[in-house]
Design a protein around this motif. Structure first.
Motif, mmCIF file in Angstrom:
data_model
loop_
_atom_site.group_PDB
_atom_site.id
_atom_site.type_symbol
_atom_site.label_atom_id
_atom_site.label_comp_id
_atom_site.label_asym_id
_atom_site.label_seq_id
_atom_site.Cartn_x
_atom_site.Cartn_y
_atom_site.Cartn_z
ATOM 1 N N TRP A 149 0.722 1.237 -6.885
ATOM 2 C CA TRP A 149 0.500 2.665 -7.065
ATOM 3 C C TRP A 149 -0.305 3.253 -5.910
ATOM 4 C CZ3 TRP A 149 2.163 5.398 -11.440
ATOM 5 C CH2 TRP A 149 2.750 4.625 -12.432
ATOM 6 N N GLY A 150 -0.015 4.493 -5.589
ATOM 7 C CA GLY A 150 -0.847 5.218 -4.655
ATOM 8 C C GLY A 150 -1.988 5.894 -5.382
ATOM 9 N N GLN A 151 -2.817 6.594 -4.603
ATOM 10 C CA GLN A 151 -4.014 7.197 -5.181
ATOM 11 C C GLN A 151 -3.738 8.576 -5.775
ATOM 12 O OE1 GLN A 151 -3.223 7.376 -2.060
ATOM 13 N NE2 GLN A 151 -3.554 9.523 -1.525
ATOM 14 N N GLY A 152 -2.608 9.163 -5.436
ATOM 15 C CA GLY A 152 -2.236 10.456 -5.992
ATOM 16 C C GLY A 152 -2.573 11.619 -5.090
ATOM 17 N N THR A 153 -1.845 12.702 -5.276
ATOM 18 C CA THR A 153 -2.090 13.929 -4.525
ATOM 19 C C THR A 153 -1.993 15.105 -5.497
ATOM 20 O OG1 THR A 153 -1.426 15.196 -2.556
ATOM 21 C CG2 THR A 153 0.352 14.191 -3.839
ATOM 22 N N ARG A 211 0.845 -1.189 0.000
ATOM 23 C CA ARG A 211 0.000 0.000 0.000
ATOM 24 C C ARG A 211 0.880 1.238 0.000
ATOM 25 N NH1 ARG A 211 -3.322 2.737 4.335
ATOM 26 N NH2 ARG A 211 -5.058 3.742 3.247
ATOM 27 N N CYS A 221 5.361 9.959 0.410
ATOM 28 C CA CYS A 221 4.760 8.678 0.041
ATOM 29 C C CYS A 221 5.168 7.670 1.099
ATOM 30 C CB CYS A 221 5.250 8.244 -1.335
ATOM 31 S SG CYS A 221 4.650 6.610 -1.860
ATOM 32 N N SER A 250 1.580 10.796 -8.352
ATOM 33 C CA SER A 250 1.412 9.473 -7.759
ATOM 34 C C SER A 250 2.766 8.829 -7.557
ATOM 35 C CB SER A 250 0.565 8.582 -8.665
ATOM 36 O OG SER A 250 -0.718 9.127 -8.890
ATOM 37 N N VAL A 261 0.631 5.545 0.093
ATOM 38 C CA VAL A 261 -0.240 6.669 0.383
ATOM 39 C C VAL A 261 0.547 7.961 0.227
ATOM 40 C CG1 VAL A 261 -1.707 7.793 2.091
ATOM 41 C CG2 VAL A 261 -1.605 5.297 1.997
ATOM 42 N N GLU A 262 0.093 8.813 -0.700
ATOM 43 C CA GLU A 262 0.750 10.096 -0.911
ATOM 44 C C GLU A 262 0.076 11.180 -0.083
ATOM 45 O OE1 GLU A 262 0.473 8.068 -5.037
ATOM 46 O OE2 GLU A 262 -0.792 8.392 -3.275
#
Length: 130
Positions: free
Chosen positions: A120-124, A3, A22, A95, A5-6
């Motif tokens: 991949w993270g969800q992006g910021t 997992r 991240c 991301s 997370v950004e």
């Protein structure tokens, strides 16, 4: 389970700086290739990472060289994207991505290509206003 997370995205003025974070679980940053990718408004996500770090070093897109750095904190299992002298062209969703796969003739190099990253993270969101 891996997992990512950004965090850290926000609106800034052109010329300013921003540091994205991240945090990762399920894979160690010192065993993985870590990349930061950008998706500009109305466009597909870029195929090549803006910045990448692995045990063989770092690599940057031409647009990021001399402005961005990608430090990592092994103790915190985190990777960062330090962005300086931001301009409107830096606007987008950022991301982070990770993978343990390597490339190159000796199979020890990290890649900036998106297809080399499985996680991949969800992006910021980063918005730079002029």
């Amino acid at each position: 389970q891996v997992r990512l997370v950004e965090s850290g995205g926000e609106s800034v003025q052109a010329g300013g700086s921003l540091r994205l974070s991240c945090t990762i679980s399920g894979i160690r940053v010192d065993n993985a290739c870590m990349g930061w990718f950008r998706q500009a408004p109305g466009k597909e996500r870029e195929e090549f990472a803006i910045a990448m770090i692995g045990n063989d070093g770092t690599d940057y897109a031409d647009s990021a060289k001399d402005r961005f750095t990608v430090p990592r904190d092994i103790a915190k299992n985190a990777v960062y994207l330090q962005m300086n002298r931001l301009n409107a062209g830096d606007t987008g969703v950022y991301s982070c991505a990770a993978d343990s796969r390597r490339t190159g003739s000796d199979g020890t190099s990290c890649s900036r290509r998106d297809f080399m990253y499985s996680y991949w993270g969800q992006g910021t969101q980063v918005t730079v206003s002029s």
